[in-house]
Design an enzyme around this catalytic site. Structure first.
Site, PDB file in Angstrom:
ATOM      1  N   HIS A 123       0.820  -1.208   0.000  1.00  0.00           N
ATOM      2  CA  HIS A 123       0.000   0.000   0.000  1.00  0.00           C
ATOM      3  C   HIS A 123       0.857   1.263   0.000  1.00  0.00           C
ATOM      4  O   HIS A 123       0.398   2.329  -0.410  1.00  0.00           O
ATOM      5  CB  HIS A 123      -1.010  -0.012   1.146  1.00  0.00           C
ATOM      6  CG  HIS A 123      -0.464   0.241   2.511  1.00  0.00           C
ATOM      7  ND1 HIS A 123      -0.201  -0.756   3.421  1.00  0.00           N
ATOM      8  CD2 HIS A 123      -0.159   1.392   3.160  1.00  0.00           C
ATOM      9  CE1 HIS A 123       0.235  -0.252   4.552  1.00  0.00           C
ATOM     10  NE2 HIS A 123       0.271   1.062   4.416  1.00  0.00           N
ATOM     11  N   ASP A 135       1.289  -7.794   2.294  1.00  0.00           N
ATOM     12  CA  ASP A 135       1.380  -6.351   2.034  1.00  0.00           C
ATOM     13  C   ASP A 135       2.843  -5.914   1.913  1.00  0.00           C
ATOM     14  O   ASP A 135       3.424  -5.362   2.843  1.00  0.00           O
ATOM     15  CB  ASP A 135       0.680  -5.591   3.160  1.00  0.00           C
ATOM     16  CG  ASP A 135       0.393  -4.137   2.803  1.00  0.00           C
ATOM     17  OD1 ASP A 135       0.976  -3.642   1.814  1.00  0.00           O
ATOM     18  OD2 ASP A 135      -0.407  -3.500   3.504  1.00  0.00           O
ATOM     19  N   SER A 169       3.855   2.153   8.648  1.00  0.00           N
ATOM     20  CA  SER A 169       3.647   1.256   7.513  1.00  0.00           C
ATOM     21  C   SER A 169       4.980   1.032   6.804  1.00  0.00           C
ATOM     22  O   SER A 169       5.661   1.983   6.425  1.00  0.00           O
ATOM     23  CB  SER A 169       2.642   1.856   6.534  1.00  0.00           C
ATOM     24  OG  SER A 169       1.352   1.860   7.079  1.00  0.00           O
TER      25      SER A 169
END
Length: 719
Positions: free
Chosen positions: A84, A226, A654
């Site tokens: 992402h 991810d 992240s």
């Protein structure tokens, strides 16, 4: 016995920070937390993690783009981050013929790695405590109640003055900045080296990298691969340089070893990255304000909008595609707000902060420090005084500006009006062309006027029900004077009469554009009135900001003086931090327990070929059926996917590397559970979990699924 109990209570009061809590500054690691880290299982020395005089783990941790973290995993500048985080770059390179979002991308060779204009990777070369320097400069400020102590422009000018122009000129790609910590009671200068030739190396298909998508967002158990892979390039001297075919892979100071040993429950885990924002130093009044205004308005208003969107999405496949991303973006912050309010109530954060305040008041009274008590009183008064304005602003933002799409139409009519009044045909046409571009940007392929019309009616009714008429944008008065309170008719008139109400209306206007049409356009008048109201509210709230910042600074200073800095970590501000804890599951509610590790079996259990969020690629199913997991499988023969840990993380983490006790990479952080989002205010040891893709799943996908095993050849893998 009484004496022992008193000593235990004193210890609990004096040491409020829980073992796994905290986003710690690396230069303060030894004096603040290193002993606790070793006690929990860390096998490294502090200089292995952070060494101002030599390379250390911190040199392999980077800022990826403008809001994520990444890590260097090879001597040739190979970088891992989240799927992402690299999503926009993957999307940018995707076409109908080469749909890398759907199919994934693997370069196959360095010559085929794809450049990404505008993308940067930032290394932190040095971190220096410059508190004395900054405070000395601030003392020269003659402006009463100056906000320079928090001003990025002022502080960064101090940073440039400190290092000198010649230093920056002699170190291409280097920047310096000074950031405030503890509300402006401490300052650090960061020397950063910023690389701009960053190339896409590989990414799994979205059915792996985004598996579970919006449904699983903020949720555990999780089954998402991810991750994405990039490479940093530099000039022949290893310096940052714009993209050029002659650039070479960066030879970094440090890259990470990668562990294939896996994780067990209660194993030591440590994360480094760039957490974005937390609110550890909220007062009890701010906690209540966050729950009762910010979160409540966001939850209630987004729930209405999302329900309306979903109804239309389920009716029409075209609308479902148009609004899928909008719906997801809305639910993301919606879930966050629900989780934060749940935590505030579950653990009574108001009382937790009040206890902290009472402790400071008692200490200040004992040691004659009235300035800290006065700061608390001022903070309480400001929160009380701004209550109505803050509520009105949140209602305007969530109820109107974020919910009704036509609020994004252009409203600066003056240039076009002037051109229409003038005699210059070229200027007239140029302005008309600009408006056509603006219209196309607004009414794009993902905009459905009938959906916006429906949502506008619902949101405006709720807004008017909750906000008194005298506190609404001025143009809304027409609803009562002209339409007798009928919101539906008012909105219908906007869409029927406005040049932005439909494509037909806009083209009709372009065929015969007039100044009068612009001046009387109901949609433009609506939006201008909303914008005016927002500016007025923002200006009114801004009057509180200086006094609030100064009082907050004093309050935090009191906490530091009372507890000493060893007991407190600064709020996150997108600077390099370390957090540590253990690999661990959790129980979200009675008789319900989630383990620490998910596997590929969970992916297959969630598979739903009719739902794009849970489609499983055929190649992955083949590997699952054959149990072809190679050296990446668990001892019992299952394929690990993700794990959870008690590390204290937030937005900005992240892509952060997660290390084992030996400092080896075991996973890549990509999310939190919704029960833990309240940790931005107060850490929740029983509930807070970072969600991490297992590095073995990353390597398995690269090797077995994508056939990109050549990338593993340049990594330092530890069996």
């Amino acid at each position: 016995m009484k004496k022992i109990i008193w000593l235990l209570l004193t210890a609990l009061i004096s040491f409020p920070v829980i073992a796994d809590e905290g986003m710690w500054l690396l230069p303060l690691l030894r004096q603040q937390k290193f002993t606790d880290m070793q006690r929990l299982g860390l096998k490294l020395e502090d200089y292995d993690i952070y060494n101002p005089d030599s390379s250390s783990l911190k040199d392999a941790v980077v800022i990826f783009g403008g809001g994520c973290t990444g890590e260097i995993v090879s001597p040739d500048g190979l970088l891992l981050t989240n799927h992402h985080c690299g999503y926009s770059q993957i999307q940018q390179h995707s076409t109908v013929e080469h749909d890398y979002l759907t199919d994934g991308f693997w370069a196959g060779s360095r010559e085929k790695e794809l450049p990404n204009p505008g993308l940067t990777v930032t290394f932190i070369d040095a971190m220096e405590d410059v508190t004395a320097y900054v405070l000395a400069e601030l003392a020269k400020d003659t402006v009463p109640n100056s906000m320079n102590f928090l001003s990025p422009r002022y502080l960064n000018n101090l940073a440039k003055a400190k290092v000198g122009e010649s230093f920056l000129q002699n170190n291409p790609g280097t920047e310096v900045e000074i950031r405030p910590f503890y509300g402006g009671n401490q300052y650090y200068m960061f020397t950063k080296k910023i690389y701009s030739d960053i190339r896409l190396v590989g990414a799994p298909p979205s059915s792996i990298g985004k598996f579970g998508a919006d449904t699983d967002n903020w949720m555990w158990p999780r089954h998402t691969g991810d991750f994405s892979v990039f490479r940093v390039y530099a000039d022949a001297n290893g310096n940052p340089a714009p993209y050029a075919e002659t650039n070479l892979p960066l030879r970094p100071k440090r890259w990470l070893q990668i562990s294939l040993k896996g994780v067990q429950a209660n194993d030591y885990a440590m994360m480094m990255g760039f957490p974005g924002r937390t609110n550890k130093y909220y007062t009890s009044w701010e906690v209540a304000e966050r729950r009762d205004i910010d979160n409540t308005v966001r939850i209630d208003m987004r729930e209405l909008r999302q329900q309306a969107m979903l109804e239309e999405m389920l009716k029409d496949p075209t609308v479902r595609i148009q609004y899928a991303s909008k719906y997801a973006g809305s639910t993301n912050a919606y879930k966050n707000a629900i989780g934060a309010s749940w935590a505030i109530n579950k653990r009574n954060f108001e009382q937790v902060k009040k206890t902290e305040q009472d402790r400071l008041i008692a200490w200040s009274t004992q040691y004659n420090k009235p300035e800290y008590i006065e700061a608390l009183q001022q903070l309480q008064q400001i929160v009380r005084d701004r209550k109505d304005l803050r509520y009105r602003l949140w209602m305007l933002d969530e109820g109107i500006m974020r919910s009704i799409e036509f609020v994004r139409i252009p409203t600066d009519t003056q240039p076009l009006s002037d051109a229409l009044k003038g005699k210059d045909k070229k200027e007239r046409q140029a302005q008309i062309d600009l408006w056509e571009v603006a219209y196309q940007r607004f009414a794009n392929k993902d905009y459905a006027p009938r959906v916006d019309r429906k949502i506008a009616k619902i949101m405006l009714k709720e807004y008017r029900r909750l906000i008194p008429a005298q506190s609404q944008p001025a143009y809304f008065a027409e609803i009562d004077t002209k339409y007798k309170g009928d919101v539906d008719k008012f909105i219908d008139n906007l869409f029927d009469k406005s040049l932005f109400g439909s494509t037909e209306n806009f083209h009709r206007f372009l065929s015969r554009p007039t100044v009068k049409a612009l001046q009387e356009d109901p949609m433009i008048r609506f939006v201008q009135s909303v914008q005016d109201e927002r500016k007025a509210l923002a200006a009114a709230l801004e009057k509180f900001e200086t006094d609030f910042a100064l009082a907050h600074r004093m309050y935090v200073k009191g906490l530091l003086e009372m507890d000493k800095e060893q007991m407190n970590f600064p709020d996150a501000n997108f600077t390099l931090r370390l957090t540590y804890g253990q690999v661990k599951g959790y129980s979200p509610r009675d008789c319900d327990y989630y383990g620490h590790q998910t596997t590929l079996e969970g992916v297959m259990e969630k598979e739903d070929p009719t739902n794009w969020e849970f489609v499983v690629p055929s190649k992955l199913k083949e590997l699952y059926t054959a149990k072809d997991y190679g050296r990446y499988q668990l001892p019992e023969g299952k394929m690990p996917v993700a794990f959870a840990a008690t590390t204290h993380s937030t937005g900005g983490n992240s892509g952060s590397p997660v290390f084992n006790a030996d400092g080896q990479l075991i996973g890549i952080n990509f999310d939190r559970n919704w029960e833990g989002v309240g940790g931005d205010i107060q850490y929740l040891p029983d509930y807070q979990r970072s969600i991490i893709v297992d590095i073995r799943y990353v390597l398995f996908i690269m090797d077995k699924y994508a056939g990109a095993g050549y990338l593993l050849d340049e990594m330092d893998l530890v069996e």
